[in-house]
Design a protein around this motif. Structure first.
Motif, mmCIF file in Angstrom:
data_model
loop_
_atom_site.group_PDB
_atom_site.id
_atom_site.type_symbol
_atom_site.label_atom_id
_atom_site.label_comp_id
_atom_site.label_asym_id
_atom_site.label_seq_id
_atom_site.Cartn_x
_atom_site.Cartn_y
_atom_site.Cartn_z
ATOM 1 N N HIS A 2 -0.543 -2.143 7.744
ATOM 2 C CA HIS A 2 0.844 -2.463 7.401
ATOM 3 C C HIS A 2 1.472 -3.253 8.547
ATOM 4 O O HIS A 2 1.331 -2.907 9.710
ATOM 5 C CB HIS A 2 1.639 -1.171 7.184
ATOM 6 C CG HIS A 2 3.010 -1.418 6.658
ATOM 7 N ND1 HIS A 2 3.226 -1.767 5.347
ATOM 8 C CD2 HIS A 2 4.217 -1.376 7.259
ATOM 9 C CE1 HIS A 2 4.510 -1.907 5.146
ATOM 10 N NE2 HIS A 2 5.131 -1.683 6.294
ATOM 11 N N ARG A 470 3.533 9.473 3.245
ATOM 12 C CA ARG A 470 2.781 8.607 4.162
ATOM 13 C C ARG A 470 2.417 9.348 5.449
ATOM 14 O O ARG A 470 1.294 9.212 5.971
ATOM 15 C CB ARG A 470 3.599 7.357 4.488
ATOM 16 C CG ARG A 470 3.753 6.401 3.313
ATOM 17 C CD ARG A 470 4.431 5.113 3.739
ATOM 18 N NE ARG A 470 4.492 4.146 2.654
ATOM 19 C CZ ARG A 470 4.895 2.893 2.787
ATOM 20 N NH1 ARG A 470 5.291 2.449 3.975
ATOM 21 N NH2 ARG A 470 4.902 2.075 1.743
ATOM 22 N N TRP A 490 0.365 5.717 9.597
ATOM 23 C CA TRP A 490 0.078 5.355 8.213
ATOM 24 C C TRP A 490 -0.334 3.898 8.095
ATOM 25 O O TRP A 490 0.243 3.006 8.723
ATOM 26 C CB TRP A 490 1.316 5.601 7.338
ATOM 27 C CG TRP A 490 1.100 5.176 5.915
ATOM 28 C CD1 TRP A 490 0.550 5.903 4.917
ATOM 29 C CD2 TRP A 490 1.401 3.891 5.343
ATOM 30 N NE1 TRP A 490 0.481 5.185 3.746
ATOM 31 C CE2 TRP A 490 1.006 3.929 3.983
ATOM 32 C CE3 TRP A 490 1.961 2.718 5.840
ATOM 33 C CZ2 TRP A 490 1.159 2.863 3.121
ATOM 34 C CZ3 TRP A 490 2.113 1.641 4.984
ATOM 35 C CH2 TRP A 490 1.721 1.710 3.640
ATOM 36 N N GLN A 491 -1.347 3.664 7.280
ATOM 37 C CA GLN A 491 -1.800 2.318 6.951
ATOM 38 C C GLN A 491 -2.011 2.234 5.440
ATOM 39 O O GLN A 491 -2.255 3.251 4.776
ATOM 40 C CB GLN A 491 -3.118 2.000 7.669
ATOM 41 C CG GLN A 491 -3.025 2.088 9.180
ATOM 42 C CD GLN A 491 -4.388 1.879 9.834
ATOM 43 O OE1 GLN A 491 -5.364 1.538 9.160
ATOM 44 N NE2 GLN A 491 -4.453 2.086 11.142
ATOM 45 N N GLU A 492 -1.958 1.056 4.919
ATOM 46 C CA GLU A 492 -2.124 0.879 3.479
ATOM 47 C C GLU A 492 -3.508 1.327 3.011
ATOM 48 O O GLU A 492 -3.666 1.787 1.865
ATOM 49 C CB GLU A 492 -1.907 -0.587 3.107
ATOM 50 C CG GLU A 492 -0.447 -1.046 3.263
ATOM 51 C CD GLU A 492 -0.271 -2.515 2.897
ATOM 52 O OE1 GLU A 492 -1.287 -3.156 2.589
ATOM 53 O OE2 GLU A 492 0.873 -2.995 2.932
ATOM 54 N N SER A 493 -4.487 1.248 3.881
ATOM 55 C CA SER A 493 -5.847 1.660 3.502
ATOM 56 C C SER A 493 -5.917 3.164 3.205
ATOM 57 O O SER A 493 -6.795 3.605 2.470
ATOM 58 C CB SER A 493 -6.834 1.307 4.622
ATOM 59 O OG SER A 493 -6.451 1.944 5.828
ATOM 60 N N GLU A 495 -3.800 4.873 1.484
ATOM 61 C CA GLU A 495 -3.431 5.063 0.080
ATOM 62 C C GLU A 495 -4.648 4.863 -0.811
ATOM 63 O O GLU A 495 -4.841 5.560 -1.789
ATOM 64 C CB GLU A 495 -2.316 4.090 -0.294
ATOM 65 C CG GLU A 495 -1.021 4.273 0.477
ATOM 66 C CD GLU A 495 -0.258 5.497 0.016
ATOM 67 O OE1 GLU A 495 -0.639 6.088 -1.013
ATOM 68 O OE2 GLU A 495 0.733 5.868 0.683
#
Length: 498
Positions: A2, A470, A490-493, A495
């Motif tokens: 992100h 998150r 938190w990172q988009e990966s 999710e």
């Protein structure tokens, strides 16, 4: 990954609507003062001013009633406020055309219609849900305000009117009927302030409260003047009414500027908790004034003074008890940290404030590592001491206005607000991780370790639940790295992996 972009906070500037409203109010006050000697001109100036505020408020109230993000009941409330202003807009030209002399009866009828419409609006405001006990407490506090207002009404208008034996219809309306309607408004607005309002309605509700108080005090003063046959109050009454119109219009402007989505927690409006105390103070002040004016302070003056002192002591003690009760309701009993309820309320407040100020908010979700083994091998008493020691680490590492909290068991969290960049949240996570290590518990060295997940919201980007979700994902990522203390962002990966 992100990507974050720092946003420069935008200063909160005065709205052009507020500026126009202020200039209109100043012009109306100057116009009333300049034409006070000429009653006909003064009447025209007052009615034109009220018409202008009516148009201004009607536009703002209709706009507030059409905001899609507000709760349906709140939109209905502002629709009723728009009805108040519509009464002004329609009635003023009718009165100036059909009744240019401005008869008292016609003005009083319009005034009563206005009060009824405002009362309907206050009844439609969405208030916080309460259990039966809290509902009774709120009702009793509102009744205290109502009784205090009734004493003001009796002292300033009703009793002097009865003593004068001059109960004409015009005098009765001005001295009794109008203030009784205002008492109903006072009860309704007190109840709303004490129960709590949606975050988006709290500022407008303060302005509505001010408008209601001005309207009540103005009618009480006018009743007093009528009861004492002081007929120089025509323009004086318009000062009160125009001030009320201006405050109502300001409330509509404030609501129409709201950009806070529906669903935020309900919180009492701070000024509301002082209204019952103010009512008691006013009641005793009236009794003391009556004792002094009677010409003999004995015995009623001394009794009134003693009663005022006793009430002050009881109210002070009640304030301390209420404060202690509030703290217990929002505090974890074991560690002294904030509990889940306070954590959630603080997070909502920080996110709403960040949306207005352009600053970031963050949540850290923290789960202790190997805590179950400590409980199983050393017992629950040692486990409680470990939790207390861990809470002390959080207190040292979380800077103000950050809030450390215990969510339950071995799960903790931190709320951070007013952040100029996400890096500040990462620094706090790093300080917590660095501070964890061996602690002495009942003669044994126990190593404190935890997994920390960090999630940051740009201004207006995330809701509380999204931010916690998150941070949870990041915490599980850190826990997967092993039993030692780790923290992750938190990172988009995450999710996709979930």
């Amino acid at each position: 990954m992100h990507t974050w972009t720092n946003r420069v906070p935008e200063p909160r500037r005065m709205s052009g609507s507020y500026l126009a409203l202020g200039l209109l109010y100043v012009a109306a006050m100057i116009g009333l003062a300049g034409t006070a000697a000429a009653s006909d001109v003064n009447e025209w100036v007052a009615e034109v001013a009220r018409f202008s505020f009516g148009v201004f408020g009607l536009i703002a109230a209709v706009r507030a009633a059409r905001l899609p993000h507000l709760a349906p009941r709140l939109r209905q409330a502002w629709g009723a406020v728009a009805g108040c202003f519509a009464i002004l807009v329609i009635s003023v030209p009718v009165l100036l055309t059909v009744d240019p002399d401005g008869s008292t009866t016609a003005n009083d009828v319009i005034h009563m219609m206005f009060v009824v419409a405002l009362l309907i609006a206050l009844q439609r405001f969405p208030l916080a849900p309460m259990n039966r006990r809290d509902g009774w407490k709120t009702a009793l506090d509102a009744m205290t305000v109502l009784v205090g207002g009734s004493m003001v009404l009796w002292y300033t208008a009703v009793d002097p009117l009865l003593q004068s034996h001059r109960l004409t219809m015009d005098v009765a309306v001005s001295a009794v009927i109008n203030p009784i309607g205002d008492l109903a408004l006072l009860f309704s607005v007190s109840r709303a302030l004490l129960r709590g309002a949606n975050e988006s309605a709290r500022r407008p509700l303060r302005l509505l409260t001010a408008a209601t108080l001005v309207l009540f005090l103005g009618d009480a003063v006018n009743g007093y003047l009528d009861a004492h046959q002081l007929y120089l109050h025509s323009s004086w009454q318009f000062y009160w009414w125009i001030t009320t119109d201006a405050l109502l219009a300001a409330a509509a402007v404030e609501q129409s500027r709201s950009r806070i989505a529906n669903g935020f927690v309900f919180r009492p409006v701070r000024i509301g908790r002082f209204l019952p105390f103010l009512a008691v103070v006013v009641a005793h002040a009236l009794m003391l004034d009556a004792a002094v004016k009677s010409g003999t302070f004995s015995p009623w003056g001394g009794l009134a003074l003693g009663g005022a002192t006793l009430s002050a002591l009881v109210l002070f003690r009640q304030t301390l008890v209420q404060r202690e009760s509030d703290e217990q309701a929002l505090t974890d009993g074991l560690t002294g940290l904030a509990n889940r309820s306070r954590f959630r309320a603080t997070s909502y407040k920080g996110l709403a404030q960040g949306k207005r100020t352009g600053l970031h908010s963050a949540i850290l979700v923290i789960d202790m590592n190997s805590f179950k083994e400590i409980n199983d091998t050393l017992g629950h008493k040692s486990g409680d001491l470990v939790l207390i020691a861990f809470a002390e680490v959080l207190r040292r590492c979380v800077p103000s206005p950050g809030l450390p909290a215990r969510l339950g068991g071995d799960e903790f969290a931190v709320v951070l607000s007013d952040l100029t960049s996400p890096q500040q949240a990462y620094d706090v996570a790093g300080r917590i991780a660095a501070a964890l290590g061996p602690v002495a518990v009942e003669g044994r060295l126990i190593t404190l370790a935890a997994s920390v997940g960090v999630a940051v919201s740009a201004p207006g980007e995330l809701t509380h639940d999204e931010l916690v979700h998150r941070a949870d994902l990041a915490m599980y990522k850190a826990k997967g790295l092993g039993p030692a203390t780790r923290w992750a962002v938190w990172q988009e990966s995450l999710e996709i992996a979930a």
